[in-house]
Design a protein around this motif. Structure first.
Motif, PDB file in Angstrom:
ATOM      1  N   ALA A 213       8.933  -6.261   5.147  1.00 45.04           N
ATOM      2  CA  ALA A 213       8.602  -7.445   4.348  1.00 45.04           C
ATOM      3  C   ALA A 213       9.381  -8.662   4.814  1.00 45.04           C
ATOM      4  O   ALA A 213       8.873  -9.787   4.774  1.00 45.04           O
ATOM      5  CB  ALA A 213       8.873  -7.188   2.867  1.00 45.04           C
ATOM      6  N   PHE A 214      10.601  -8.451   5.287  1.00 39.50           N
ATOM      7  CA  PHE A 214      11.430  -9.536   5.804  1.00 39.50           C
ATOM      8  C   PHE A 214      11.154  -9.770   7.294  1.00 39.50           C
ATOM      9  O   PHE A 214      11.996 -10.303   8.008  1.00 39.50           O
ATOM     10  CB  PHE A 214      12.911  -9.250   5.548  1.00 39.50           C
ATOM     11  CG  PHE A 214      13.380  -9.682   4.181  1.00 39.50           C
ATOM     12  CD1 PHE A 214      14.252 -10.752   4.041  1.00 39.50           C
ATOM     13  CD2 PHE A 214      12.948  -9.035   3.034  1.00 39.50           C
ATOM     14  CE1 PHE A 214      14.693 -11.157   2.789  1.00 39.50           C
ATOM     15  CE2 PHE A 214      13.374  -9.431   1.783  1.00 39.50           C
ATOM     16  CZ  PHE A 214      14.241 -10.496   1.655  1.00 39.50           C
ATOM     17  N   GLY A 215       9.960  -9.393   7.745  1.00 40.88           N
ATOM     18  CA  GLY A 215       9.513  -9.704   9.103  1.00 40.88           C
ATOM     19  C   GLY A 215      10.420  -9.152  10.183  1.00 40.88           C
ATOM     20  O   GLY A 215      10.800  -9.876  11.095  1.00 40.88           O
TER      21      GLY A 215
ATOM     22  N   THR B  77      -3.430  -7.266   5.691  1.00 37.11           N
ATOM     23  CA  THR B  77      -3.506  -8.050   4.452  1.00 37.11           C
ATOM     24  C   THR B  77      -3.393  -7.140   3.244  1.00 37.11           C
ATOM     25  O   THR B  77      -2.595  -7.402   2.328  1.00 37.11           O
ATOM     26  CB  THR B  77      -4.809  -8.865   4.403  1.00 37.11           C
ATOM     27  OG1 THR B  77      -4.827  -9.777   5.500  1.00 37.11           O
ATOM     28  CG2 THR B  77      -4.937  -9.629   3.088  1.00 37.11           C
ATOM     29  N   LEU B  78      -4.175  -6.074   3.209  1.00 36.51           N
ATOM     30  CA  LEU B  78      -4.120  -5.142   2.071  1.00 36.51           C
ATOM     31  C   LEU B  78      -2.747  -4.486   1.972  1.00 36.51           C
ATOM     32  O   LEU B  78      -2.175  -4.386   0.879  1.00 36.51           O
ATOM     33  CB  LEU B  78      -5.224  -4.094   2.190  1.00 36.51           C
ATOM     34  CG  LEU B  78      -6.653  -4.627   2.061  1.00 36.51           C
ATOM     35  CD1 LEU B  78      -7.665  -3.517   2.325  1.00 36.51           C
ATOM     36  CD2 LEU B  78      -6.879  -5.276   0.699  1.00 36.51           C
ATOM     37  N   PHE B  79      -2.213  -4.066   3.107  1.00 38.90           N
ATOM     38  CA  PHE B  79      -0.869  -3.494   3.127  1.00 38.90           C
ATOM     39  C   PHE B  79       0.141  -4.526   2.629  1.00 38.90           C
ATOM     40  O   PHE B  79       1.058  -4.202   1.865  1.00 38.90           O
ATOM     41  CB  PHE B  79      -0.516  -3.025   4.546  1.00 38.90           C
ATOM     42  CG  PHE B  79       0.913  -2.583   4.691  1.00 38.90           C
ATOM     43  CD1 PHE B  79       1.358  -1.405   4.115  1.00 38.90           C
ATOM     44  CD2 PHE B  79       1.814  -3.346   5.425  1.00 38.90           C
ATOM     45  CE1 PHE B  79       2.684  -1.001   4.256  1.00 38.90           C
ATOM     46  CE2 PHE B  79       3.134  -2.946   5.579  1.00 38.90           C
ATOM     47  CZ  PHE B  79       3.572  -1.770   4.992  1.00 38.90           C
ATOM     48  N   GLY B  80      -0.013  -5.775   3.053  1.00 43.96           N
ATOM     49  CA  GLY B  80       0.900  -6.838   2.657  1.00 43.96           C
ATOM     50  C   GLY B  80       0.895  -7.105   1.164  1.00 43.96           C
ATOM     51  O   GLY B  80       1.944  -7.417   0.586  1.00 43.96           O
ATOM     52  N   ILE B  81      -0.262  -7.005   0.536  1.00 48.81           N
ATOM     53  CA  ILE B  81      -0.334  -7.188  -0.921  1.00 48.81           C
ATOM     54  C   ILE B  81       0.555  -6.154  -1.595  1.00 48.81           C
ATOM     55  O   ILE B  81       1.359  -6.482  -2.477  1.00 48.81           O
ATOM     56  CB  ILE B  81      -1.789  -7.124  -1.416  1.00 48.81           C
ATOM     57  CG1 ILE B  81      -2.572  -8.338  -0.900  1.00 48.81           C
ATOM     58  CG2 ILE B  81      -1.845  -7.030  -2.945  1.00 48.81           C
ATOM     59  CD1 ILE B  81      -4.076  -8.230  -1.078  1.00 48.81           C
ATOM     60  N   TRP B  82       0.416  -4.911  -1.157  1.00 50.75           N
ATOM     61  CA  TRP B  82       1.257  -3.855  -1.721  1.00 50.75           C
ATOM     62  C   TRP B  82       2.731  -4.066  -1.349  1.00 50.75           C
ATOM     63  O   TRP B  82       3.616  -4.025  -2.217  1.00 50.75           O
ATOM     64  CB  TRP B  82       0.788  -2.479  -1.233  1.00 50.75           C
ATOM     65  CG  TRP B  82       1.738  -1.406  -1.663  1.00 50.75           C
ATOM     66  CD1 TRP B  82       1.789  -0.797  -2.880  1.00 50.75           C
ATOM     67  CD2 TRP B  82       2.818  -0.864  -0.889  1.00 50.75           C
ATOM     68  NE1 TRP B  82       2.833   0.101  -2.915  1.00 50.75           N
ATOM     69  CE2 TRP B  82       3.476   0.077  -1.706  1.00 50.75           C
ATOM     70  CE3 TRP B  82       3.291  -1.086   0.394  1.00 50.75           C
ATOM     71  CZ2 TRP B  82       4.574   0.803  -1.267  1.00 50.75           C
ATOM     72  CZ3 TRP B  82       4.389  -0.366   0.846  1.00 50.75           C
ATOM     73  CH2 TRP B  82       5.019   0.570   0.020  1.00 50.75           C
ATOM     74  N   LEU B  83       2.993  -4.287  -0.059  1.00 55.31           N
ATOM     75  CA  LEU B  83       4.362  -4.400   0.444  1.00 55.31           C
ATOM     76  C   LEU B  83       5.116  -5.552  -0.225  1.00 55.31           C
ATOM     77  O   LEU B  83       6.237  -5.371  -0.724  1.00 55.31           O
ATOM     78  CB  LEU B  83       4.348  -4.603   1.960  1.00 55.31           C
ATOM     79  CG  LEU B  83       5.704  -4.829   2.627  1.00 55.31           C
ATOM     80  CD1 LEU B  83       6.546  -3.564   2.576  1.00 55.31           C
ATOM     81  CD2 LEU B  83       5.507  -5.285   4.072  1.00 55.31           C
ATOM     82  N   CYS B  84       4.525  -6.731  -0.229  1.00 53.95           N
ATOM     83  CA  CYS B  84       5.199  -7.902  -0.805  1.00 53.95           C
ATOM     84  C   CYS B  84       5.417  -7.732  -2.303  1.00 53.95           C
ATOM     85  O   CYS B  84       6.469  -8.113  -2.829  1.00 53.95           O
ATOM     86  CB  CYS B  84       4.415  -9.170  -0.496  1.00 53.95           C
ATOM     87  SG  CYS B  84       4.392  -9.573   1.270  1.00 53.95           S
ATOM     88  N   GLY B  85       4.441  -7.141  -2.982  1.00 49.16           N
ATOM     89  CA  GLY B  85       4.608  -6.875  -4.412  1.00 49.16           C
ATOM     90  C   GLY B  85       5.723  -5.883  -4.674  1.00 49.16           C
ATOM     91  O   GLY B  85       6.550  -6.079  -5.576  1.00 49.16           O
ATOM     92  N   LYS B  86       5.769  -4.821  -3.885  1.00 48.35           N
ATOM     93  CA  LYS B  86       6.813  -3.803  -4.045  1.00 48.35           C
ATOM     94  C   LYS B  86       8.191  -4.393  -3.811  1.00 48.35           C
ATOM     95  O   LYS B  86       9.107  -4.196  -4.613  1.00 48.35           O
ATOM     96  CB  LYS B  86       6.581  -2.635  -3.090  1.00 48.35           C
ATOM     97  CG  LYS B  86       7.690  -1.578  -3.160  1.00 48.35           C
ATOM     98  CD  LYS B  86       7.717  -0.677  -1.967  1.00 48.35           C
ATOM     99  CE  LYS B  86       8.783   0.383  -2.000  1.00 48.35           C
ATOM    100  NZ  LYS B  86       9.888   0.248  -2.917  1.00 48.35           N
TER     101      LYS B  86
END
Length: 166
Positions: free
Chosen positions: A25-27, A68-77
């Motif tokens: 998430a922190f790139g 994008t879908l993974f990012g929605i989950w990842l960033c939310g988590k």
């Protein structure tokens, strides 16, 4: 306008270096760099663009949907883990926004520069619907969607320039 282009005001959590989800998430750690974490994350994303251009068009498109879908989950988590809605160091959304910018883009340094600048401007200034999304959506979807739309706008700039110049 968001703080993502200013000096970090939120402390960098130590979990970035011990939790693989936080690291992503922190790139890959780029979101921990001082000053302008969104810009650093966008620069890291550029490293991947030549690799994504090796994919067939449908493969790159599938990659965009998946990240994008993974990012929605990842960033939310990660936001939930940190108890911060959109920690400025979370830059997975910038990575995906940059990758959207360069789908079907011509190869070359000039195109990378144009797309990078266009994306950063849309991401920083958040005109129109980008800003609305940023202000009104919460959670992982809210973190991701404004950068996805900034990527779409920057993609349109790159495609328009390519259509005019090539």
């Amino acid at each position: 306008m968001t703080d993502s282009h200013q000096a970090p005001t939120q402390p960098v959590p130590h979990s970035v270096w011990s939790d693989p989800w936080h690291f992503l998430a922190f790139g890959f750690g780029s979101g921990t760099l001082p000053k302008a974490p969104g810009t650093w994350g966008s620069l890291i994303a550029l490293v991947f663009v030549p690799l994504w251009h090796l994919l067939p068009v449908w493969g790159y498109a599938a990659l965009l949907v998946a990240t994008t879908l993974f990012g929605i989950w990842l960033c939310g988590k990660v936001a939930d883990d940190l108890r911060v809605h959109d920690h400025e160091g979370i830059v997975w959304d910038e990575l995906v926004g940059i990758w959207i910018t360069f789908w079907l883009a011509p190869d070359g340094w000039a195109w990378l520069l144009l797309g990078f600048v266009a994306f950063r401007l849309f991401d920083i200034f958040k005109p129109g619907p980008i800003g609305w999304l940023d202000r009104h959506l919460q959670g992982g979807l809210g973190i991701m969607l404004d950068d996805v739309l900034a990527g779409v706008f920057a993609w349109a700039v790159v495609q328009g320039a390519a259509w005019l110049l090539i």
